[in-house]
Enzyme design. Sequence first.
Site, PDB file in Angstrom:
ATOM      1  N   GLY A 168       0.796  -1.227   0.000  1.00 28.14           N
ATOM      2  CA  GLY A 168       0.000   0.000   0.000  1.00 28.14           C
ATOM      3  C   GLY A 168       0.823   1.269   0.000  1.00 28.14           C
ATOM      4  O   GLY A 168       0.338   2.328   0.384  1.00 28.14           O
ATOM      5  N   LEU A 227       4.324   1.106  -4.383  1.00 28.62           N
ATOM      6  CA  LEU A 227       5.378   0.346  -5.072  1.00 28.62           C
ATOM      7  C   LEU A 227       4.800  -0.882  -5.753  1.00 28.62           C
ATOM      8  O   LEU A 227       5.512  -1.730  -6.262  1.00 28.62           O
ATOM      9  CB  LEU A 227       6.486  -0.058  -4.097  1.00 28.62           C
ATOM     10  CG  LEU A 227       7.180   1.104  -3.386  1.00 28.62           C
ATOM     11  CD1 LEU A 227       8.257   0.596  -2.447  1.00 28.62           C
ATOM     12  CD2 LEU A 227       7.782   2.075  -4.394  1.00 28.62           C
ATOM     13  N   SER A 258       2.756  -3.582  -4.642  1.00 32.04           N
ATOM     14  CA  SER A 258       2.684  -4.937  -4.104  1.00 32.04           C
ATOM     15  C   SER A 258       1.534  -5.691  -4.767  1.00 32.04           C
ATOM     16  O   SER A 258       1.564  -6.914  -4.873  1.00 32.04           O
ATOM     17  CB  SER A 258       2.496  -4.908  -2.585  1.00 32.04           C
ATOM     18  OG  SER A 258       1.216  -4.436  -2.232  1.00 32.04           O
ATOM     19  N   SER A 259       0.513  -4.950  -5.240  1.00 34.93           N
ATOM     20  CA  SER A 259      -0.625  -5.617  -5.877  1.00 34.93           C
ATOM     21  C   SER A 259      -0.195  -6.283  -7.185  1.00 34.93           C
ATOM     22  O   SER A 259      -0.540  -7.441  -7.432  1.00 34.93           O
ATOM     23  CB  SER A 259      -1.777  -4.633  -6.104  1.00 34.93           C
ATOM     24  OG  SER A 259      -1.362  -3.518  -6.858  1.00 34.93           O
ATOM     25  N   GLU A 282      -7.143  -7.046 -11.763  1.00 36.24           N
ATOM     26  CA  GLU A 282      -7.252  -5.870 -10.885  1.00 36.24           C
ATOM     27  C   GLU A 282      -8.399  -4.954 -11.341  1.00 36.24           C
ATOM     28  O   GLU A 282      -9.118  -4.391 -10.525  1.00 36.24           O
ATOM     29  CB  GLU A 282      -5.913  -5.120 -10.829  1.00 36.24           C
ATOM     30  CG  GLU A 282      -5.864  -4.140  -9.675  1.00 36.24           C
ATOM     31  CD  GLU A 282      -4.454  -3.834  -9.160  1.00 36.24           C
ATOM     32  OE1 GLU A 282      -3.512  -4.590  -9.468  1.00 36.24           O
ATOM     33  OE2 GLU A 282      -4.317  -2.829  -8.441  1.00 36.24           O
ATOM     34  N   ASP A 305       2.544  -1.525 -14.130  1.00 29.81           N
ATOM     35  CA  ASP A 305       3.125  -2.239 -12.990  1.00 29.81           C
ATOM     36  C   ASP A 305       3.222  -3.739 -13.251  1.00 29.81           C
ATOM     37  O   ASP A 305       4.232  -4.380 -12.938  1.00 29.81           O
ATOM     38  CB  ASP A 305       2.297  -1.991 -11.727  1.00 29.81           C
ATOM     39  CG  ASP A 305       2.304  -0.532 -11.310  1.00 29.81           C
ATOM     40  OD1 ASP A 305       3.091   0.245 -11.880  1.00 29.81           O
ATOM     41  OD2 ASP A 305       1.515  -0.169 -10.420  1.00 29.81           O
ATOM     42  N   TYR A 326      -7.756   9.503  -7.672  1.00 29.05           N
ATOM     43  CA  TYR A 326      -7.244   8.792  -8.847  1.00 29.05           C
ATOM     44  C   TYR A 326      -8.338   8.692  -9.916  1.00 29.05           C
ATOM     45  O   TYR A 326      -8.123   9.019 -11.087  1.00 29.05           O
ATOM     46  CB  TYR A 326      -6.762   7.401  -8.431  1.00 29.05           C
ATOM     47  CG  TYR A 326      -6.277   6.547  -9.567  1.00 29.05           C
ATOM     48  CD1 TYR A 326      -4.998   6.704 -10.076  1.00 29.05           C
ATOM     49  CD2 TYR A 326      -7.104   5.588 -10.142  1.00 29.05           C
ATOM     50  CE1 TYR A 326      -4.549   5.932 -11.136  1.00 29.05           C
ATOM     51  CE2 TYR A 326      -6.670   4.806 -11.195  1.00 29.05           C
ATOM     52  CZ  TYR A 326      -5.398   4.973 -11.690  1.00 29.05           C
ATOM     53  OH  TYR A 326      -4.965   4.206 -12.738  1.00 29.05           O
TER      54      TYR A 326
END
Length: 343
Positions: A79, A82, A84-85, A117, A129, A178
């Site tokens: 979170g 970076l 992590s998802s 996602e 990502d 966002y």
Amino acid sequence: MPAALGFSTYVSISPLEPRRLRIFSENFNEEVEVDLDDNKLAARKHWSDYPVGVAVELERAGHRLRGAALRIRGEVPIGSGLSSSAAIEVATACALTAIAGLQIDRRELALLCQRAENEFVGARVGIMDQFVSLFGAAQKSLLLDCRSLEFRLLPLPDNVRLIICNTMVKHALASGAYNERRAQCEAGVKHLAQFLPHVTALRDVTLEQLEQFGQDLPEVVYRRCRHVIAENERVLLAGAALDEGELQRFGELMGESHRSLRDDYEVSSEELDVMVELAQRVEGVYGARMTGGGFGGCTVNLVVAEHADEFRARVAEGYEQATKIKPEIYVCNASNGAEEVSA
Ligand code: ADP
Ligand code: MG
């Protein structure tokens, strides 16, 4: 232009006979079990949405999985922007396909993870990502065309480090903001497309065209568009700078990028600005900017390796003095994307 950091998310996997997935996360110390033949699987705002979403999207795309037990251990700060998802998605996808004996093109895999996602978890993220988690390489940054998915690896010299500074702050407005930014960019595209029919995204627009045809846009939308268009230009210039080994120029572009994110796109935060300003005062720093979705999270800094320790000490001290918050600072190298490792 992302790079893959040397943080890993590990997924170990072993077959299970029924078509069920038993998924354990060491980070959350919790196990979840789902039936792959259950066609009502849906997100429940839980960490398992990410790995389950990946399985669901793989099956929906016609890739038949087999039952398995998965154990997840993530080192990517969770979170903090970076991604992590993306790390958990990509690692899960690699594990599930390997154990089912499926060979899937890595571009396809990146798209499936993004779909997990977008569609399953319900976050409208882009492809960057997931892509760099699969295609990143040691001492390289990755110049990605998000439309064609063509990419080029660019050299980062051995004597520079990517230093990540975690503000340890995450402002609550992040996810709403966002979506708002996306909507504003889409509004800009819609307006500009009236005059420039070939425009389907802001990347099809130049700054001159924005000036010429964007005067009737609401001021805020105009600035959002200006950020995206200028940022795309900067990324291309930054790619050329890396090709030429011009790190000074590259670092200046990082600084311009941060100012544009702060002033035009308005996704920075006081903490991120403090972190960037502190970094820019340290010797051996080429450039600094925020990274990720904004409103907290991390900055990325390009620093001469021999100044990394001094950087860490000076920025940590300055940040704590200014904000009363203890930051985390990680000295990283650009690293390889997902790969199979043996225990
Ligand atoms: P970021 O991608 O910036 O780290 P996100 O909110 O997009 O932040 O993703 C974080 C979420 O991903 C966590 O809340 C959790 O649901 C999931 N996740 C990430 N790493 C792990 C892990 N090691 N184990 C279980 N869930 C994880
Ligand atoms: Mg994420």
